[in-house]
Motif scaffolding. Structure first.
Motif, PDB file in Angstrom:
ATOM      1  N   UNK A  24       5.654  -3.744   7.666  1.00 39.91           N
ATOM      2  CA  UNK A  24       5.524  -2.287   7.779  1.00 39.91           C
ATOM      3  C   UNK A  24       4.127  -1.938   8.292  1.00 39.91           C
ATOM      4  N   UNK A  25       3.405  -1.130   7.570  1.00 37.53           N
ATOM      5  CA  UNK A  25       2.065  -0.734   8.018  1.00 37.53           C
ATOM      6  C   UNK A  25       1.102  -1.904   7.893  1.00 37.53           C
ATOM      7  N   UNK A  26       0.280  -2.078   8.932  1.00 39.43           N
ATOM      8  CA  UNK A  26      -0.720  -3.147   8.943  1.00 39.43           C
ATOM      9  C   UNK A  26      -2.071  -2.537   9.295  1.00 39.43           C
ATOM     10  N   UNK A 173     -11.668  -0.937  12.841  1.00 40.25           N
ATOM     11  CA  UNK A 173     -10.413  -1.010  12.091  1.00 40.25           C
ATOM     12  C   UNK A 173      -9.265  -0.777  13.071  1.00 40.25           C
ATOM     13  N   UNK A 174      -8.148  -1.422  12.808  1.00 40.92           N
ATOM     14  CA  UNK A 174      -6.960  -1.297  13.658  1.00 40.92           C
ATOM     15  C   UNK A 174      -5.758  -1.021  12.775  1.00 40.92           C
ATOM     16  N   UNK A 175      -4.981   0.000  13.129  1.00 42.80           N
ATOM     17  CA  UNK A 175      -3.778   0.341  12.371  1.00 42.80           C
ATOM     18  C   UNK A 175      -2.572   0.329  13.293  1.00 42.80           C
ATOM     19  N   UNK A 176      -1.485  -0.284  12.820  1.00 37.16           N
ATOM     20  CA  UNK A 176      -0.225  -0.302  13.568  1.00 37.16           C
ATOM     21  C   UNK A 176       0.930  -0.391  12.576  1.00 37.16           C
ATOM     22  N   UNK A 254      -1.843  -5.092   4.179  1.00 37.25           N
ATOM     23  CA  UNK A 254      -0.568  -5.461   4.792  1.00 37.25           C
ATOM     24  C   UNK A 254       0.564  -4.975   3.887  1.00 37.25           C
ATOM     25  N   UNK A 255       1.547  -4.306   4.475  1.00 31.20           N
ATOM     26  CA  UNK A 255       2.723  -3.863   3.739  1.00 31.20           C
ATOM     27  C   UNK A 255       3.952  -4.595   4.281  1.00 31.20           C
ATOM     28  N   UNK A 343      11.476  -0.934  -0.978  1.00 28.29           N
ATOM     29  CA  UNK A 343      10.607  -1.780  -1.782  1.00 28.29           C
ATOM     30  C   UNK A 343       9.489  -2.275  -0.871  1.00 28.29           C
ATOM     31  N   UNK A 344       8.269  -1.975  -1.219  1.00 30.17           N
ATOM     32  CA  UNK A 344       7.121  -2.369  -0.404  1.00 30.17           C
ATOM     33  C   UNK A 344       6.153  -3.191  -1.243  1.00 30.17           C
ATOM     34  N   UNK A 345       5.787  -4.352  -0.739  1.00 30.81           N
ATOM     35  CA  UNK A 345       4.699  -5.123  -1.320  1.00 30.81           C
ATOM     36  C   UNK A 345       3.450  -4.809  -0.503  1.00 30.81           C
TER      37      UNK A 345
END
Length: 399
Positions: A24-26, A173-176, A254-255, A343-345
């Motif tokens: 998911x989101x990184x 920082x990098x978001x994707x 990290x998700x 459900x997200x870790x």
């Protein structure tokens, strides 16, 4: 009649239309490895740039050049310039610009945001000496500095951003988002799907979609990051890069998510309500040990607990969220759009799970923290004795 604990598989059987696991989101750190010690800073100034005296004046010189380059880049490409207010939710402010860029069908910088934020940067202190030449001591400290947010629309990843600090050593920082990447790959493969907010609600070929989600590798993310770092105005240029002064990538957050889409919203609500009622103790150390496969002792640092929260911002405002905390990380479980179980870790420190933080270790991190290892139990009346719940179908058994 006694009470027994049935498996989640028994409760969900025949009522889940789509079951997808995806990165998911990184959120990534970008840093220059050979600018992390004071000796390396001195070597950069004297050996790489050939300066006779390592002076902090160079920090301002490079920073001002970078600021001018960003301003020129925005003007030449007619890119909107946005100054963030202190309480702005940046994703909401930038959404119209990203939508506008997406509508063009072309990758590019949608807007550049500017903010003043605290960053860990190099500062210098002058030392008193008996000689006429000044001498400086370099140390890292938190300082409020200018940061540039380059909000991007990428052909492979869709919306993303790169944040670059305007002070030495210019951390970034990098978001994707892995779901956005999977959507674009599915469309190119001709796989029809219906969107869920940040996910998938339905798909004609779930197996092929899962295969696509599994293909998102560290190398794919590395190519994305380096492509944009080379395209955007940066404090370091080609000569610096050839000398090794360039950004490497590590994992900040990290998700990994699993989404189960129910055939009827009422089933999703009923399942989640039962899940909350019967799993308030899952965050206790003995239970968290099973989920993460990490032994917890009396002296193990960190937080181990279960909470029920209601977010006050974001798309899930007011939604009930079951959180299970482990050290710096957690598992989130909540209803997505009223019809899907998410459900997200969320891993905020890879070292908590015995993984190094550099990006090539992403696969190892996912293997140690998949969102399918959580044990759920549901109490229902039955004649059978109490039984231990088993993981969801297709999940891995915790070590």
């Amino acid at each position: 009649m006694g009470a027994r604990v049935v498996t989640v598989n028994e409760v969900l059987s025949g009522h889940v239309g789509l079951d997808i696991e995806c990165l998911d989101r990184v959120y990534l750190n970008a840093y220059v490895p050979i600018l992390q010690s004071s000796g390396q800073v001195v070597a950069f100034m004297t050996q790489h740039l050939g300066l006779p005296i390592p002076s902090p004046a160079l920090f301002d010189k490079i920073g001002q050049r970078f600021r001018r380059a960003v301003a020129s880049f925005a003007e030449a490409s007619d890119i909107p310039w946005v100054k963030f207010a202190r309480d702005d939710r940046k994703a909401d402010v930038m959404r119209p610009y990203l939508d506008r860029q997406a509508a063009t069908g072309c990758p590019g910088v949608a807007a550049i945001g500017v903010a003043q934020e605290f960053q860990r940067v190099w500062v210098a202190y002058r030392r008193e000496t008996s000689t006429a030449a000044p001498q400086f001591t370099f140390t890292k400290a938190d300082r409020r500095v200018t940061c540039y947010y380059f909000y991007l629309w990428d052909a492979d990843f869709g919306p993303a951003f790169i944040k670059v600090c305007a002070w030495f050593p210019y951390p970034a920082k990098i978001w994707l988002n892995g779901h956005e990447w999977a959507k674009r790959q599915a469309a190119r493969a001709g796989i029809s799907y219906r969107e869920l907010s940040n996910g998938f609600a339905a798909c004609d070929d779930p197996a092929a979609l899962q295969e696509i989600c599994n293909r998102l590798q560290p190398g794919t993310i590395e190519v994305f990051a380096q492509r944009w770092l080379a395209r955007l105005p940066m404090p370091f240029g080609p000569a610096d890069q050839r000398a090794g002064y360039w950004w490497e990538i590590s994992m900040r957050q990290v998700e990994v998510s699993r989404t189960l889409v129910f055939d009827a919203p009422r089933r999703a609500r009923a399942f989640f309500e039962a899940l909350i009622a019967d799993n308030l103790d899952i965050g206790r150390p003995a239970n968290v040990e099973i989920i993460f496969g990490r032994r917890i002792r009396r002296d193990t640092p960190g937080v181990f607990r279960t909470t029920i929260d209601r977010p006050v911002i974001g798309p899930d405002t007011g939604q009930v969220v079951l959180n299970v905390f482990y050290k710096h990380s957690r598992i989130k479980q909540y209803l997505k759009d009223g019809r899907a179980m998410r459900i997200e870790t969320v891993i905020n420190s890879p070292r908590d799970l015995g993984c190094n933080a550099r990006l090539p270790n992403l696969e190892a991190l996912q293997a140690k923290a998949p969102p399918t290892t959580a044990y759920w139990k549901l109490n229902v009346p039955a004649r059978a004795p109490s039984l231990r719940a088993q993981p969801l179908s297709g999940s891995r058994t915790p070590p």
